[in-house]
Design a protein around this motif. Structure first.
Motif, PDB file in Angstrom:
ATOM      1  N   ILE A   1       0.885  -1.292   0.178  1.00 21.03           N
ATOM      2  CA  ILE A   1       0.046   0.006   0.047  1.00 21.03           C
ATOM      3  C   ILE A   1       1.093   1.096   0.041  1.00 21.03           C
ATOM      4  O   ILE A   1       1.767   1.293   0.866  1.00 21.03           O
ATOM      5  N   SER A   2       0.525   2.132  -0.929  1.00 23.66           N
ATOM      6  CA  SER A   2       1.247   3.648  -0.851  1.00 23.66           C
ATOM      7  C   SER A   2       0.159   4.730  -0.732  1.00 23.66           C
ATOM      8  O   SER A   2      -0.918   4.500  -1.199  1.00 23.66           O
ATOM      9  N   ASN A   3       0.669   5.488   0.134  1.00 24.42           N
ATOM     10  CA  ASN A   3      -0.180   6.619   0.149  1.00 24.42           C
ATOM     11  C   ASN A   3      -0.037   7.715  -0.697  1.00 24.42           C
ATOM     12  O   ASN A   3      -0.807   8.806  -0.834  1.00 24.42           O
ATOM     13  N   VAL A   4       1.006   7.469  -1.645  1.00 25.78           N
ATOM     14  CA  VAL A   4       1.245   8.288  -2.678  1.00 25.78           C
ATOM     15  C   VAL A   4       0.936   7.404  -4.427  1.00 25.78           C
ATOM     16  O   VAL A   4       1.712   6.545  -4.330  1.00 25.78           O
ATOM     17  N   PRO A   5      -0.002   7.600  -5.023  1.00 21.39           N
ATOM     18  CA  PRO A   5      -0.285   7.111  -6.164  1.00 21.39           C
ATOM     19  C   PRO A   5       1.059   7.082  -7.129  1.00 21.39           C
ATOM     20  O   PRO A   5       1.507   8.277  -7.088  1.00 21.39           O
ATOM     21  N   GLY A   6       1.197   6.391  -7.985  1.00 20.65           N
ATOM     22  CA  GLY A   6       1.970   6.298  -9.255  1.00 20.65           C
ATOM     23  C   GLY A   6       3.581   6.084  -8.594  1.00 20.65           C
ATOM     24  O   GLY A   6       4.388   6.273  -9.642  1.00 20.65           O
ATOM     25  N   VAL A   7       4.027   5.843  -7.398  1.00 17.60           N
ATOM     26  CA  VAL A   7       5.213   5.894  -7.106  1.00 17.60           C
ATOM     27  C   VAL A   7       6.109   4.316  -7.560  1.00 17.60           C
ATOM     28  O   VAL A   7       5.455   3.545  -7.916  1.00 17.60           O
TER      29      VAL A   7
ATOM     30  N   GLU B   1       4.048  -4.440  -8.468  1.00 16.74           N
ATOM     31  CA  GLU B   1       3.349  -5.039  -9.575  1.00 16.74           C
ATOM     32  C   GLU B   1       4.019  -6.121 -10.392  1.00 16.74           C
ATOM     33  O   GLU B   1       3.469  -7.156 -11.077  1.00 16.74           O
ATOM     34  N   ALA B   2       5.268  -5.515 -10.620  1.00 15.02           N
ATOM     35  CA  ALA B   2       6.233  -6.364 -11.634  1.00 15.02           C
ATOM     36  C   ALA B   2       6.351  -7.797 -11.033  1.00 15.02           C
ATOM     37  O   ALA B   2       6.781  -9.015 -11.537  1.00 15.02           O
ATOM     38  N   ALA B   3       6.400  -7.717  -9.578  1.00 21.65           N
ATOM     39  CA  ALA B   3       6.515  -9.059  -8.776  1.00 21.65           C
ATOM     40  C   ALA B   3       5.225 -10.027  -8.571  1.00 21.65           C
ATOM     41  O   ALA B   3       5.266 -10.886  -8.106  1.00 21.65           O
ATOM     42  N   GLY B   4       3.965  -9.444  -9.133  1.00 23.24           N
ATOM     43  CA  GLY B   4       2.864  -9.973  -8.985  1.00 23.24           C
ATOM     44  C   GLY B   4       2.367  -9.925  -7.632  1.00 23.24           C
ATOM     45  O   GLY B   4       1.529 -10.711  -7.459  1.00 23.24           O
ATOM     46  N   ILE B   5       2.344  -8.641  -7.097  1.00 22.21           N
ATOM     47  CA  ILE B   5       1.899  -8.543  -5.485  1.00 22.21           C
ATOM     48  C   ILE B   5       0.975  -7.809  -5.653  1.00 22.21           C
ATOM     49  O   ILE B   5       0.992  -6.581  -6.425  1.00 22.21           O
ATOM     50  N   GLN B   6       0.072  -7.933  -4.992  1.00 25.62           N
ATOM     51  CA  GLN B   6      -1.349  -6.992  -4.879  1.00 25.62           C
ATOM     52  C   GLN B   6      -0.999  -5.814  -4.372  1.00 25.62           C
ATOM     53  O   GLN B   6      -0.274  -5.633  -3.467  1.00 25.62           O
ATOM     54  N   THR B   7      -1.441  -4.520  -4.995  1.00 29.17           N
ATOM     55  CA  THR B   7      -1.127  -3.175  -4.497  1.00 29.17           C
ATOM     56  C   THR B   7      -2.447  -2.436  -4.503  1.00 29.17           C
ATOM     57  O   THR B   7      -3.377  -2.715  -4.921  1.00 29.17           O
ATOM     58  N   ARG B   8      -2.225  -1.381  -3.609  1.00 26.63           N
ATOM     59  CA  ARG B   8      -3.323  -0.465  -3.328  1.00 26.63           C
ATOM     60  C   ARG B   8      -2.646   1.080  -3.305  1.00 26.63           C
ATOM     61  O   ARG B   8      -1.754   0.996  -2.480  1.00 26.63           O
ATOM     62  N   ALA B   9      -3.174   2.137  -3.848  1.00 28.26           N
ATOM     63  CA  ALA B   9      -2.912   3.308  -3.462  1.00 28.26           C
ATOM     64  C   ALA B   9      -4.032   4.052  -2.605  1.00 28.26           C
ATOM     65  O   ALA B   9      -5.246   4.023  -3.251  1.00 28.26           O
ATOM     66  N   ILE B  10      -3.820   4.456  -1.433  1.00 31.26           N
ATOM     67  CA  ILE B  10      -4.739   4.883  -0.612  1.00 31.26           C
ATOM     68  C   ILE B  10      -4.295   6.320  -0.144  1.00 31.26           C
ATOM     69  O   ILE B  10      -3.222   6.380   0.719  1.00 31.26           O
ATOM     70  N   LYS B  11      -4.602   7.338  -0.787  1.00 32.40           N
ATOM     71  CA  LYS B  11      -4.121   8.818  -0.615  1.00 32.40           C
ATOM     72  C   LYS B  11      -4.731   9.247   0.922  1.00 32.40           C
ATOM     73  O   LYS B  11      -5.679   9.205   0.988  1.00 32.40           O
TER      74      LYS B  11
END
Length: 221
Positions: free
Chosen positions: A38-44, A51-61
């Protein structure tokens, strides 16, 4: 083999420590798997690494929420939905409330670029150089409500060299972080280290409470 611990990682930027955890978790015998980033900053860059490693991601600003508490409620919901058991801060540039810390008590790790309890907070390398300290390093610890506080899992020592600049010192400390964080997560995920009171205990004989070492070359853990 015991089931691997499901790990969530909180980031805010490029995710170089995240990449170190991703690389370590590729090993079949590694006791943790990365379930969510999870990143609090989208697009980092860190999200792209996951994502390249196939891990689920979320951006929560965090800016999308009216308070720290509502932002943290969204973090907590996403982590629980993904079945996360252990949580790692890896360049997550937000202070967390005591309520969130309590929910993840003794299941939440952070890495800091000094030998805690010395040089807590920001401008770490500049303060190290100005102080005349000859040895610095990095620390992985269990998170507490106070900044850069909590039971120490492991530490790595890094010498301060004559003529060091902040950037040069930061680069050497970061290289140590990339070795230390996977090592510390392995200790916690495998059950070799747990919290007893306000100390991390159960380390291999001879390593002591804070496991201070000079990091070996990659792949030697």
């Amino acid at each position: 083999m015991t089931a691997k611990k499901r790990v969530g990682v909180l980031i805010s930027g490029r995710g170089s420590n995240l990449q170190a955890l991703i690389d370590a978790a590729k090993a079949q015998e590694y006791p943790a798997e990365l379930a969510l980033v999870i990143s609090n900053v989208p697009g980092v860059q860190g999200l792209a690494r996951a994502e390249a490693a196939g891990i689920q991601t979320r951006a929560i600003k965090h800016q999308d929420f009216p308070s720290r508490e509502t932002f943290e409620a969204a973090l907590d919901a996403a982590l629980n939905e993904a079945g996360v058991e252990l949580l790692c801060n890896a360049g997550f540039m937000r202070l967390l409330t005591g309520s969130f810390v309590s929910r993840w008590l003794n299941r939440h790790l952070n890495i800091h670029p000094s030998l805690l309890p010395a040089f807590k907070g920001l401008d770490t390398h500049g303060r190290v150089l100005r102080s005349g300290t000859q040895i610095t390093g990095c620390t992985v610890h269990f998170v507490r409500a106070a900044m850069d506080d909590g039971p120490i899992v492991a530490q790595a020592a890094v010498p301060v060299l004559p003529g060091d600049t902040e950037d040069a010192l930061a680069d050497r400390v970061l290289a140590a972080e990339h070795r230390l964080y996977p090592h510390a997560l392995r200790l916690v995920a495998s059950g070799q280290v747990a919290v007893d009171g306000e100390r991390a205990s159960g380390m291999p004989a001879g390593m002591g409470d804070s496991a201070l070492f000079s990091p070996p070359l990659p792949g030697n853990f």
